[in-house]
Design an enzyme around this catalytic site. Structure first.
Site, PDB file in Angstrom:
ATOM      1  N   ALA A 140       0.703  -1.138   0.136  1.00  0.00           N
ATOM      2  CA  ALA A 140       0.041  -0.099   0.076  1.00  0.00           C
ATOM      3  C   ALA A 140       1.024   1.389   0.100  1.00  0.00           C
ATOM      4  O   ALA A 140       0.314   2.327  -0.004  1.00  0.00           O
ATOM      5  CB  ALA A 140      -0.587   0.140   1.132  1.00  0.00           C
ATOM      6  N   SER A 141       2.158   1.061   0.000  1.00  0.00           N
ATOM      7  CA  SER A 141       3.157   2.288   0.276  1.00  0.00           C
ATOM      8  C   SER A 141       3.290   3.168  -1.144  1.00  0.00           C
ATOM      9  O   SER A 141       3.869   4.184  -1.150  1.00  0.00           O
ATOM     10  CB  SER A 141       4.078   2.069   1.028  1.00  0.00           C
ATOM     11  OG  SER A 141       4.995   1.078   0.359  1.00  0.00           O
ATOM     12  N   SER A 184      -2.706  -9.367 -14.031  1.00  0.00           N
ATOM     13  CA  SER A 184      -2.453  -8.890 -14.962  1.00  0.00           C
ATOM     14  C   SER A 184      -2.973  -9.544 -16.238  1.00  0.00           C
ATOM     15  O   SER A 184      -3.159 -10.899 -16.361  1.00  0.00           O
ATOM     16  CB  SER A 184      -0.791  -9.174 -15.120  1.00  0.00           C
ATOM     17  OG  SER A 184      -0.175  -8.648 -16.161  1.00  0.00           O
ATOM     18  N   TYR A 188       6.842 -14.150 -13.699  1.00  0.00           N
ATOM     19  CA  TYR A 188       5.878 -13.086 -13.291  1.00  0.00           C
ATOM     20  C   TYR A 188       4.503 -13.558 -14.050  1.00  0.00           C
ATOM     21  O   TYR A 188       3.465 -13.684 -13.464  1.00  0.00           O
ATOM     22  CB  TYR A 188       6.240 -11.614 -14.028  1.00  0.00           C
ATOM     23  CG  TYR A 188       5.083 -10.721 -13.629  1.00  0.00           C
ATOM     24  CD1 TYR A 188       5.247 -10.177 -12.342  1.00  0.00           C
ATOM     25  CD2 TYR A 188       4.060 -10.090 -14.612  1.00  0.00           C
ATOM     26  CE1 TYR A 188       4.174  -9.095 -12.103  1.00  0.00           C
ATOM     27  CE2 TYR A 188       3.362  -9.097 -14.199  1.00  0.00           C
ATOM     28  CZ  TYR A 188       3.246  -8.546 -13.044  1.00  0.00           C
ATOM     29  OH  TYR A 188       2.432  -7.776 -12.726  1.00  0.00           O
TER      30      TYR A 188
END
Length: 341
Positions: free
Chosen positions: A10-11, A171, A193
């Site tokens: 969340a940062s 994604s 990924y």
């Protein structure tokens, strides 16, 4: 009673934009920022409270690439909260991405040029490494750490009288061809990924199958191509700046270029406002932006089947059992060593 929303990662990037949008729409929420870097999290928390003084914003430290950290954070959350209304499973990594220049060049002159830019299919490979837990880093960070978090927080999530949501940041690059049940950590491949995002799609479907009757629902969303630390790992910021005129033109044909984290959260925020039981668990919800900058949501049927999803879920349960036994042995050995000193 305030709704409690937990957001991993969340940062910065999508996670930070998500916090801002959720509070802009409802400043009576209780946001819990699940972050690895506490100094960044504290700065974000202070900024959010300054702009939304009636909100409640708290922090829990968690590194989803470290299972001991996940267990500690889960214990703390169970002490703090009676229930969680929503978890955004957003934290993720794409380490050491390498752009395939040859594939890019040939793709520019093929019929699949729009598809290539929308999904990055064939354009990127990544490096990977083994974590302290003995797992592939991308798999543990993007999939398994979150899986353990969900498992630990089941008592806060499963309330049949009032459903809770899991919302995954997936994604468009999630591809069946890059995933294998026999190598679900993708230790032998070069696109961890993509494999990990396909794995989250499978896991979301399996979670619905196993937990809907207990009031827990799961969905996946794609933020599109937004300029965040993840995309800056592919190309440096100044290259993106140079490419921006071409990208803005391309956006008239490829709506995946959301470009800003704010735009990228469109589908993620929309899902939060839906009745989870009304959503199709086999659909991925895509953030999209028109050439004129208007945000909207697209849907895409995921290329998977429920039997494979269930098999993958069972493999994760087996891995979880193995990990718990290993951790217990390590803890016992540490206690014995301590008692001998």
């Amino acid at each position: 009673m305030r709704k409690v929303v937990l957001i991993t990662g969340a940062s910065s990037g999508i996670g930070l934009a998500l916090c801002k949008r959720l509070l802009a729409e409802d400043d009576e929420l209780h946001l819990c920022l699940a972050c690895r870097n506490m100094s960044k999290a504290e700065a974000v928390c202070a900024a959010l409270l300054a702009s939304h003084p009636t909100a409640e914003v708290t922090i829990v430290q968690v590194d989803v690439s470290n299972l001991q950290s996940v267990f500690r954070a889960s214990k703390e959350l169970k002490q703090r909260f009676q229930r969680l209304d929503c978890i955004y499973l957003n934290a993720g990594i794409m380490p050491n991405p390498q752009l395939n220049i040859k594939a890019l060049f040939f793709g520019l002159f093929s019929r699949k040029v729009i598809h290539m830019f929308s999904t990055a299919e064939g354009l990127l490979t990544q490096g990977d490494k083994i974590t302290a837990d003995g797992l592939q880093e991308v798999f543990e960070t993007n999939v398994f750490g979150h899986f353990i978090l969900i498992r630990e927080l089941e008592p806060l999530l499963c309330h049949s009288d009032n459903p809770s949501q899991l919302i995954w940041t997936s994604s468009r690059s999630a591809r069946k061809s890059n995933f294998s049940l026999e190598d679900f950590q993708h230790s032998k491949g070069k696109e961890p990924y993509s494999s990990s995002k396909y794995a989250t799609d499978l896991l979301s479907v399996a979670l619905n199958r196993n937990f809907n009757q207990q009031g827990l629902y799961s969905n996946v969303a794609c933020p599109g191509t937004a300029l965040t630390n993840l995309t800056y790992g592919i190309l440096p910021p100044f290259i993106w700046t140079l490419l921006m005129p071409a990208i803005l033109l391309l956006r008239f044909f490829a709506n995946a270029f959301t470009l800003t984290p704010y735009n990228g959260t469109e589908a993620l925020v929309w899902l939060f406002h839906q009745k989870p039981e009304s959503l199709n668990p086999l659909i991925k919800y895509l953030s999209a932006t028109t050439g004129f900058g208007r945000n909207y949501i697209m849907t895409q049927k995921m290329d998977l089947d429920e039997d494979t999803a269930e098999k993958f879920y069972q493999k994760l349960l087996e891995l979880e059992k193995h990990i718990r036994v290993t951790i217990q042995k390590t803890d016992n050995q540490a206690r014995l060593s301590g008692s001998c000193l």
